[in-house]
Design a protein around this motif. Sequence first.
Motif, short mmCIF file in Angstrom:
data_model
loop_
_atom_site.label_atom_id
_atom_site.label_comp_id
_atom_site.label_asym_id
_atom_site.label_seq_id
_atom_site.Cartn_x
_atom_site.Cartn_y
_atom_site.Cartn_z
N GLY A 31 -17.49 -18.57 28.71
CA GLY A 31 -18.46 -18.39 29.47
C GLY A 31 -19.53 -19.47 29.80
O GLY A 31 -19.71 -19.97 30.72
N ILE A 32 -19.80 -20.11 28.49
CA ILE A 32 -20.62 -21.24 28.64
C ILE A 32 -20.28 -22.42 29.20
O ILE A 32 -20.71 -22.85 30.04
N VAL A 33 -18.93 -22.47 28.99
CA VAL A 33 -18.11 -23.62 29.61
C VAL A 33 -18.39 -23.34 30.94
O VAL A 33 -19.01 -24.45 31.78
N VAL A 34 -18.11 -22.52 31.70
CA VAL A 34 -18.17 -22.34 33.09
C VAL A 34 -19.52 -22.37 33.52
O VAL A 34 -19.88 -22.95 34.52
N VAL A 362 -23.82 -16.70 36.92
CA VAL A 362 -22.74 -17.13 36.18
C VAL A 362 -23.13 -17.31 34.74
O VAL A 362 -22.17 -16.78 33.87
N PHE A 363 -24.22 -17.81 34.50
CA PHE A 363 -24.86 -17.79 32.95
C PHE A 363 -24.99 -16.49 32.53
O PHE A 363 -24.51 -16.26 31.36
N ILE A 364 -25.37 -15.67 33.12
CA ILE A 364 -25.62 -14.18 32.59
C ILE A 364 -24.17 -13.46 32.40
O ILE A 364 -24.11 -13.14 30.94
N VAL A 365 -23.36 -13.81 33.25
CA VAL A 365 -22.17 -13.01 33.03
C VAL A 365 -21.49 -14.04 31.56
O VAL A 365 -20.93 -12.91 30.99
N GLY A 366 -21.58 -15.07 31.74
CA GLY A 366 -21.28 -15.94 30.61
C GLY A 366 -21.83 -15.48 29.56
O GLY A 366 -20.92 -15.39 28.18
N GLY A 367 -22.96 -15.27 29.38
CA GLY A 367 -23.94 -14.94 28.11
C GLY A 367 -23.39 -13.59 27.90
O GLY A 367 -23.22 -13.19 26.46
N ILE A 368 -22.99 -12.39 28.76
CA ILE A 368 -22.43 -11.09 28.39
C ILE A 368 -21.37 -11.36 27.72
O ILE A 368 -21.01 -10.60 26.48
N VAL A 373 -18.18 -11.02 22.73
CA VAL A 373 -17.12 -11.78 21.75
C VAL A 373 -17.86 -11.67 20.33
O VAL A 373 -17.19 -11.66 19.42
N LEU A 374 -19.22 -12.33 20.35
CA LEU A 374 -19.98 -12.26 18.99
C LEU A 374 -20.08 -11.09 18.27
O LEU A 374 -19.83 -10.75 17.17
N PHE A 375 -20.30 -9.88 19.24
CA PHE A 375 -20.34 -8.36 18.58
C PHE A 375 -18.80 -8.38 17.92
O PHE A 375 -18.80 -7.87 16.85
N VAL A 450 -26.94 -23.94 25.68
CA VAL A 450 -27.13 -23.60 24.29
C VAL A 450 -28.30 -22.49 24.19
O VAL A 450 -27.88 -21.49 23.38
N VAL A 451 -29.05 -22.43 24.95
CA VAL A 451 -30.12 -21.44 25.03
C VAL A 451 -29.44 -20.03 25.52
O VAL A 451 -29.84 -19.03 24.79
N THR A 452 -28.79 -20.00 26.49
CA THR A 452 -28.22 -18.63 26.80
C THR A 452 -27.45 -18.22 25.85
O THR A 452 -27.35 -16.99 25.27
N GLY A 453 -26.30 -19.02 25.22
CA GLY A 453 -25.49 -18.66 24.13
C GLY A 453 -26.26 -18.00 22.95
O GLY A 453 -26.08 -17.04 22.41
#
Lengths: 476, 221
Positions: A31-34, A362-368, A373-375, A450-453
Amino acid sequence: MRGSMRISEIFRLVYLNLSQNKFKVILTSIGIVVGSATIMLVLAIGMGGRAEVAEQFKNLNAGAIDISYGGQGSFDMDSFMSGAMGNPFGGQGSSRGNSGRGNGSTGFPGGSAGGFSGGVPGNVGGFSGGTFPGGGSNGQQKSNPFGGRSSGDEVILTTADCEELELFVAGITDTTISYSSKASLEGGELESATSYTVAGVRSNYAGISNLKMTIGNFLTDEQDESKEKVCVLGMSVAREIFGSAYAAYDGSVYIDGRPYVVTGVLAEMGTVASGISPDTAVFVPYETGIKYVTGPSISPTVTVIAADVNSVDRVMADVETVLADSYEGVTFNISDAGTKMEAASASNETLTWLLVSMSVIVFIVGGIGIMNVLFLSVKERTNEIGILKAVGCSRKDILIEFLMEASCISFIGAVIGVLLALAVTPLVELFSVRVELTVSGALLSLLFGVVTGTLFGLQPAYRASRLIPVVALNQE
Amino acid sequence: MIRMTGINKGYMLGEEKLPILKNINFTVEKGEYVAILGPSGSGKTTLMNIVGCMDEMDSGEYYLDGLAVHETPQDGLTEIRNKKIGFIFQNYQLIPTYNILQNIVMPLLARGMTYGEAEAACMNTIELLGLTNRISHKPGELSGGQKQRVSIARALVGRPSILLADEPTGALDQSSGKDVLRLFRELNDMGHTIVMITHDSQVAKSAGRIVRIVDGELYED
Ligand SMILES: Nc1ncnc2c1ncn2[C@@H]1O[C@H](COP(=O)(O)OP(=O)(O)OP(=O)(O)O)[C@@H](O)[C@H]1O
Ligand SMILES: [Mg+2]
């Protein structure tokens, strides 16, 4: 003293965990890559657009005002009324080719008067200066040397209009008139006749349009007056026909079958916002072009240079007034470079913001995605968290560890994203979109990634850190 | 060392609370080696988790080395676990992605030691438990007995006041089980205070004192 893990040691654990789960790291960071790649490209495209606008306008004089007649038969009630009532010599403007058809067909007296007096060669029609607002009662007479060719059914601006504008509009430093049309060229290395833009210009066109010469000289007034068959080539034209500017200089080309001597070649100017693209044009003296290339029916553009950029609006209004008096009921396209520049940068800005908001989504989607995945990863590692808690790692230690993992994963993702953007750039450029990669754009997308992740990693990490040890240990 | 009075603990079963530990009074003196003996499901692990400050009690008072555990917030309990308690789990509880050494040094890292310092500090213990040539293995590559020894090593490196072992021989074969019990004896002789849980009265006999737990109630022998 309360014990707490050293950051260096937490980092060691983070490294340990990440290096043993490389595949999971990649998955998590997609998600972060994209997102990062998108934001990097978006910024680059935005910057590219800005650079393009800046480039298009760099040769443009901010005080330049273009006047052209685009349509025909346009009729403006106000100007007609003022013309009919305020100007007893209603037809005087028609000597410069007022649209007899447009006005005449509407059956207004002004129009028919125009049609009539337009047919009188050389009739200049003295007019009362009092009809010009602020013009004073100078009662000046003026002559129109080209008055003889004004009887067409098109409005054709002439040098006389330039002179009139220079005379009656205050704050003008220069005026010029130009037109362009297509003509077939032969000669040089051309194998067959090829169509090019041929522009008929006055000698001062080069100065007004900031054109620079690579070799030779621009067209002169003498060449214009004696209708000499000479031309100045744009850089691209010179390359296409002769291979280089040097080969072109002093060579000859055939325009519509007539030979012209190349007296100069322009420097490469790049794309322009509007008007004639100098690189791809062939410039001939104004009168030469009318005589041999276009014939009298041309639609020229008059360019007026306002002395003060801040008075452009006033100059435009005055130009309109002066022209309204000469050509009753005719609406001209009057546009200034500054407004074009503003409009272009504004639309470019809008586009940039659109793209930026797209990449934020895109970032928010990637962040979710990363949060999910972290969950999962935290759930999977609940037992590990229980063990860490049991041996005495504090909530803070565990929070920091998981957060650092999240930010490392997003950093890795962001770096891959930036590299991806670099890799995709040539593809985007294939679609002739200008992409301007910048270091600050790369840094910004890294930071964003980095901030989003990290932000999205916060919640699962916080939850994990708060579990009591038995609960964590007993979860399967 | 340990003073527990009136400890109650239950689990919610639907609407009702099912009592597991009933009014437990339990005392351990410094240097003692105590076995808690009881059948499966009697509440041994539940009690041990409370002794080890890993679970919350419903009511009662618990003093460890004079500290009022029942009044201590989570962060304080973390520190107590780190400094005062060495916990040996029924099922080892090793982190599978860390190697043996990394597992063993964790309590010391949690205290703020560097990895180098922690490694140096736990070398004796590793040697004592015969794990020296296993330190870079992952837990998955060890036998049950070896894993238990790693778990013991991790419990010992922090020099805790008390060692708590939940069924330390439960998953081991006879001889490995005996090894562990011999080690506990030695540790007790060296001055460690030990509380061990078992359902096996033979195992319990190796301890200095036995308390029985039946249905959540504690009886001294
Ligand atoms: N998290 C829980 N939720 C509900 N009931 C629980 C929970 N943990 C334990 N119990 C119940 O508490 C009782 C005692 O459990 P505990 O694990 O203390 O027994 P134990 O004596 O350690 O048994 P074993 O020898 O099998 O390990 C059991 O009946 C069990 O079902
Ligand atoms: Mg148990």
